[in-house]
Write an enzyme that holds these catalytic residues in place. Structure first.
Site, short mmCIF file in Angstrom:
data_model
loop_
_atom_site.label_atom_id
_atom_site.label_comp_id
_atom_site.label_asym_id
_atom_site.label_seq_id
_atom_site.Cartn_x
_atom_site.Cartn_y
_atom_site.Cartn_z
N ASP A 171 -3.36 -1.43 20.33
CA ASP A 171 -4.42 -0.83 19.53
C ASP A 171 -3.81 0.18 18.56
O ASP A 171 -2.98 1.01 18.95
CB ASP A 171 -5.43 -0.13 20.45
N ASN A 179 -9.44 4.71 7.87
CA ASN A 179 -10.55 4.17 7.07
C ASN A 179 -11.35 5.28 6.40
O ASN A 179 -11.73 5.18 5.23
CB ASN A 179 -11.47 3.32 7.95
N HIS A 184 -11.32 1.48 3.33
CA HIS A 184 -11.15 0.25 4.12
C HIS A 184 -10.05 -0.66 3.58
O HIS A 184 -9.45 -1.41 4.33
CB HIS A 184 -12.47 -0.51 4.18
N ASP A 188 -7.25 -2.22 5.89
CA ASP A 188 -6.90 -3.65 5.95
C ASP A 188 -5.39 -3.84 5.76
O ASP A 188 -4.77 -4.68 6.42
CB ASP A 188 -7.66 -4.42 4.87
N GLU A 214 -9.17 -3.12 15.34
CA GLU A 214 -7.75 -2.76 15.24
C GLU A 214 -6.97 -3.14 16.49
O GLU A 214 -5.86 -2.64 16.72
CB GLU A 214 -7.60 -1.26 14.98
#
Length: 341
Positions: A171, A179, A184, A188, A214
């Site tokens: 994770d 974010n 975002h 990404d 994630e």
């Protein structure tokens, strides 16, 4: 008189041609993009799957050919006995002995075909990870559907042949903060970088999936808990050293009492402990309890030592500052006394 090419002096024209050739050459030798590198890795993985399928096919054909010869010989004996009805019981006894000899390789062939079926099924699941319906569009990794199919196949292999495997959940730490602060699109990009790094660390037989958000899940066939921990720690260190983020991980080895959901739950509980521990570390679920990976523990100890050193330095600085303040205060007091006198 100077020569001209298309209305341009020859030296100038030659210089332009050389310049154009330089830029074309530079363009043709541009660095390999991340997409090209990923495509090459996937092509290599596809070739490995096809090679494995070819080996399974050759083995089955070889065994079938050998068994077919035994069957043909046995059939000839039956035909010969049928044409001599007055044969004694001795011939019948001989035929029974031959049938007994053929029974053992027949049973072996049956087991080999069953094994080949399971192996083909496993390779088919790996092939399915290339299909669009089983691929995560952002990272290019396998998705949750491919994970479910692969888990089902690995549990079937484990139940039939007692082949072990491990599962790791990784994770990205503080991903929501990324974010919120950078948007975002940056989030990404981070996910793509982490996915690419994990994909570079695994074997061709491992299955890497984006589990959701994630989180990434890695299935490692023929890998025990110790091996899974070594892999997870290697990825954790690589992310910490090469990227601007860190990851936490939970590892579990499939047990005889596990099913897909319980195995995922055990690895997830180890991940939760890693998160609560302070992140950027690896924990495992042994089946009885959750434990920290020794390398992560030593890293934490090193960090604690560094923090202690920094705190000690701050204390020394504070003591020095207080000492200087007391010295100035005493000097000021002496000066006032002198002025009074």
């Amino acid at each position: 008189m100077e020569d001209w090419i298309l209305g341009i002096p020859t030296p100038v024209a030659m210089a332009l041609i050389a310049l154009i050739g330089y830029f074309l050459g530079k363009r043709n030798h541009r660095p390999v993009s991340a997409e090209q590198a990923y495509a090459r890795r996937e092509l290599k993985r596809a070739k490995a799957i096809v090679k494995q399928l070819e080996e399974i096919s050759r083995e089955v054909r070889r065994n079938l050919a050998s068994h077919q010869s035994s069957i043909a010989h046995f059939k000839e004996r039956i035909v010969l006995m049928s044409s001599h009805e007055n044969e004694t019981g001795e011939s019948w006894q001989t035929l029974c002995e031959e049938a007994e000899r053929m029974l053992s390789p027949t049973m072996r062939l049956s087991a080999q075909i069953a094994n080949a079926y399971d192996e083909v099924r496993q390779q088919a699941n790996l092939l399915m990870t290339f299909t669009e319906s089983r691929t995560d569009p952002l990272t290019g990794l396998s998705n949750r559907r491919a994970l479910d199919d692969s888990l089902e196949s690995l549990f079937a292999m484990k139940d039939r042949y007692e082949l072990t495997f491990s599962l790791c959940i990784l994770d990205v730490d503080h991903f929501k903060k990324i974010n919120d602060e950078y948007g975002h699109l940056e989030g990404d990009r981070v996910l793509q970088e982490v996915a690419s790094l994990i994909d570079n660390c695994v074997r061709e037989t491992d299955v890497v999936t984006r589990y959701g958000g994630e989180e990434f899940v890695i299935l490692m066939p023929s890998t025990d808990l110790a091996g899974g921990l070594i892999f997870a720690e290697r990825v954790r260190e690589a992310v910490e050293q090469r990227l601007k983020v860190t990851v936490s991980g939970g590892v579990a080895q499939a047990s005889n009492t596990d099913e897909p959901q319980t195995l995922l739950a055990r690895a997830d509980s180890a991940l939760y402990r890693a998160k609560s521990r302070g992140r950027n570390c690896i924990f495992c679920h042994t089946g009885d309890c959750v434990q920290e990976h020794p390398a992560s523990d030593s890293s934490a100890a090193t960090l604690a030592h560094e923090n202690a050193e920094e705190l000690l330095e701050e204390v020394r600085s504070l003591e020095k500052m207080l000492g200087q303040r007391e010295s100035d205060k005493a000097a000021s007091h002496q000066q006032k006394q002198a002025e009074t006198v």
